[in-house]
Scaffold this motif. Structure first.
Motif, PDB file in Angstrom:
ATOM      1  N   LYS A  84       0.818  -1.228   0.000  1.00  0.00           N
ATOM      2  CA  LYS A  84       0.000   0.000   0.000  1.00  0.00           C
ATOM      3  C   LYS A  84       0.844   1.266   0.000  1.00  0.00           C
ATOM      4  N   ASN A  85       1.896   1.275  -0.833  1.00  0.00           N
ATOM      5  CA  ASN A  85       2.773   2.441  -0.947  1.00  0.00           C
ATOM      6  C   ASN A  85       2.328   3.252  -2.167  1.00  0.00           C
TER       7      ASN A  85
ATOM      8  N   THR B 145      -3.783  -1.996 -11.479  1.00  0.00           N
ATOM      9  CA  THR B 145      -2.967  -2.181 -10.270  1.00  0.00           C
ATOM     10  C   THR B 145      -2.910  -0.886  -9.474  1.00  0.00           C
ATOM     11  N   MET B 146      -2.741   0.259 -10.172  1.00  0.00           N
ATOM     12  CA  MET B 146      -2.684   1.552  -9.482  1.00  0.00           C
ATOM     13  C   MET B 146      -4.009   1.868  -8.806  1.00  0.00           C
TER      14      MET B 146
ATOM     15  N   ALA C 285      -5.478   1.948  -0.047  1.00  0.00           N
ATOM     16  CA  ALA C 285      -5.082   3.028   0.867  1.00  0.00           C
ATOM     17  C   ALA C 285      -6.283   3.888   1.282  1.00  0.00           C
ATOM     18  N   GLY C 286      -7.489   3.519   0.816  1.00  0.00           N
ATOM     19  CA  GLY C 286      -8.692   4.272   1.178  1.00  0.00           C
ATOM     20  C   GLY C 286      -8.890   5.534   0.386  1.00  0.00           C
ATOM     21  N   MET C 287      -8.154   5.701  -0.726  1.00  0.00           N
ATOM     22  CA  MET C 287      -8.249   6.919  -1.543  1.00  0.00           C
ATOM     23  C   MET C 287      -9.246   6.651  -2.670  1.00  0.00           C
TER      24      MET C 287
END
Length: 599
Positions: free
Chosen positions: A491-492, A516-517, A524-526
């Motif tokens: 999760k980077n 994938t992105m 990440a919850g975005m």
């Protein structure tokens, strides 16, 4: 009169490869006191060479009191026909030392031997000798010079020689067209063929068309292949017994996707050679058509054609790729009965099949029992163990290989690094990667970098993984995709964006990378940014390529792709889960009625 009759009979034996008859004539001319006759001795040498008896040819040759240039040329050509080009080259040097001046035929034979040696330097030295003796412009010599340059990879020198030749016959054009096709200049070969037709200096034969078809095959030019086939028919060369053109036509039709046309050509040939059977089986294997490949293989066996190593390896490779263990075992059992089954290439394909079918114990036993092993054998075993999760055994095998004096190449290191990467052995992977970078014989390839990035990414050491990619200045898409996948795992988001930018720069926008992105952002919850990526993909009509799976039922492989409804039994397939669901609900209801306390 007796001398002329003996000479005529010797040449007839030579032409028909009648060894026993030749022996009788040799005895007759010895009895008649003609064994010192120069012309008859030359005919004897030629007869023994053509019949494959080089020791007797050598005895006759060195027993001759006088040797002419014809004697030397016949003797050199005999060794060349038997595949002993090094000896042919040695006899040419021996002839020069004897003081004889070579003629155009001796030089042509010598140049053919140079072509087999694949030595550019030797070819250039021989060209200089032709120039010095004044035979360079002779068609026979010029054609041979062009051929030796083509086979040695000096295609520009071959072109210069071709242009410099004052007279060009069909052999000249054939040598140059074949040379261009051999060296990968397929467009040049097609253009030269067109030039030959325009200038009308020669009319194409089966060898011309064979080279042209090779060029069409290399270009994957279906239309050009069909046009060439039409020209072959018009020229009258499309005969059922023409093996050379049949093999070339089958190859070009397979490589351009015209499967039915390839089969039509194959079925028309009356006497099929092992090469033709192999080409057909290889085509079916490439297309994953197991039943048809097996049908042609069975036809090959019934016809009595010799099963060569390439055919066995090709079919075994198909069974390996589709994990067809039963058929692989059967073919292994059949190969034991054949001389070609002893080929190390066949053994390597059997080893690979056992590993890909997950039969590690059988693979290990077969590897240990192999009478001969080469680097490919060791690499296949290391790679197979690694893919089956047996990393320690793979590393141990690598060390054993080195103890036996076998030096690894780039592929071996890739198998080893991939093994360590999948097993999560960061330290071992780093150790072998560092050693690879120190090796002088082998170089670091992008695939090696991807393995190192993968193992570091799995371990959460993303900064180190990024440094490896940047340090190697790697423009390999796979390395950045691997880093992007690692960013998804951990999760980077920031590094994921960087990896996506590099991937877009290298190959443009790719649906798999964008998906994938989007998953990284979702993890990440975005959610807003994730939705933006998804909407952008929809606007640009980007779709992720569907996966593929297959299953073998009654020796037939059925393939399925994501979203594909073209299978002939698709309705029955769709109905089966519904039937299972209904059956399961019925069983559950029965259980509830039988055991009310379960409610």
């Amino acid at each position: 009169m007796e001398r002329q009759n003996l000479a005529h009979l010797l040449r007839a034996c030579s032409k028909s490869r009648a060894f026993q008859g030749g022996l009788q004539i040799h005895a007759a001319l010895t009895k008649a006191g003609l064994d010192s006759d120069l012309i008859l001795s030359n005919d004897l040498v030629d007869m023994y060479c053509r019949c494959g008896s080089l020791p007797q040819a050598t005895n006759v040759f060195y027993g001759m009191p006088h040797k002419s240039i014809v004697s030397w040329t016949v003797f050199m050509a005999g060794h060349l026909q038997m595949g002993f080009f090094h000896k042919s080259l040695g006899h040419f040097r021996e002839m020069l030392c004897s003081g004889l001046r070579p003629n155009e035929f001796a030089l042509s034979t010598h140049l053919k031997a140079c072509g087999f040696s694949n030595s550019p330097r030797l070819g250039m030295i021989s060209h200089a000798l032709c120039l010095k003796t004044g035979f360079e412009a002779h068609p026979v010599v010029g054609n041979s010079i062009s051929h030796v340059y083509s086979t040695s990879g000096l295609i520009e020198e071959a072109k210069k020689m071709f242009k410099a030749m004052p007279f060009k016959n069909l052999i000249t054009w054939n040598a140059m067209i074949a040379g261009l096709a051999l060296n990968g200049d397929f467009s040049g070969a097609v253009n030269l063929f067109d030039e030959m037709r325009r200038r009308e200096e020669a009319f194409p034969d089966e060898f011309t068309f064979s080279s042209l078809l090779k060029a069409c095959s290399g270009l994957r030019a279906a239309a050009a292949g069909v046009q060439t086939h039409a020209a072959i028919i018009v020229s009258g060369l499309d005969r059922p017994e023409n093996q050379i053109l049949a093999g070339a036509l089958v190859d070009v039709y397979w490589k351009t996707g015209l499967v039915s046309e390839a089969r039509k050509v194959f079925d028309r040939i009356t006497e099929k050679t092992p090469v033709l059977f192999t080409a057909m089986v290889a085509g079916y294997c490439h297309g994953g058509l197991v039943s048809l490949a097996m049908e042609v293989f069975t036809q090959s066996r019934r016809s009595g054609a010799q099963t060569d190593g390439f055919l066995l390896s090709t079919l075994m490779g198909l069974f390996a790729d589709l994990a067809m263990a039963i058929q692989g075992r059967q073919l292994h059992a059949h190969s034991v009965k054949l001389p070609s089954g002893l080929d190390v290439s066949v053994a390597n394909s059997i080893l690979d099949m056992y590993f890909k079918c997950g039969l590690a114990e059988e693979a290990a036993q077969f590897f240990n029992e192999m009478p001969a092993r080469n680097l490919i054998s060791w690499t296949a075993a290391i790679d197979g163990l690694g893919k089956l999760g047996r990393a320690p055994e793979a590393i141990s095998l690598f060390e054993e290989m080195e103890r036996e004096g076998v030096e690894p190449d780039e592929v071996t290191f890739l198998a080893l690094l991939s093994c360590c990467s999948h097993a999560g052995l960061v330290d071992d992977c780093h150790r072998f990667y560092s050693r690879l970078k120190r090796e002088d014989r082998v170089s670091v390839k992008p695939e090696h970098v991807a393995c190192m990035v993968d193992v570091l990414g799995r371990a959460g050491r993303l900064e180190e993984a990024r440094e490896v990619v940047v340090e190697e200045r790697c423009s390999f898409v796979g390395s950045w995709q691997t880093l992007l996948s690692a960013c998804k795992l951990h999760k980077n988001v920031g590094m994921g964006r960087e990896a996506l930018r590099e991937l877009t720069r290298l190959e443009g926008e790719d649906s798999a990378s964008c998906v994938t992105m989007a998953n990284i952002l979702a993890g990440a919850g975005m959610w807003e940014e994730c939705l933006q990526v998804r909407e952008a993909m929809v606007k640009k009509r980007m779709k992720k390529r569907g996966g593929c799976s297959w299953i073998e039922v009654e020796k037939r492989v059925h393939s399925f792709y994501g979203g594909d409804d073209t299978h002939p039994m698709i309705e029955e397939i769709k109905a089966t889960p519904l039937e299972m669901e209904t059956s399961m609900k019925g069983d559950a209801t029965t259980l509830v009625h039988c055991n009310p306390s379960a409610v």
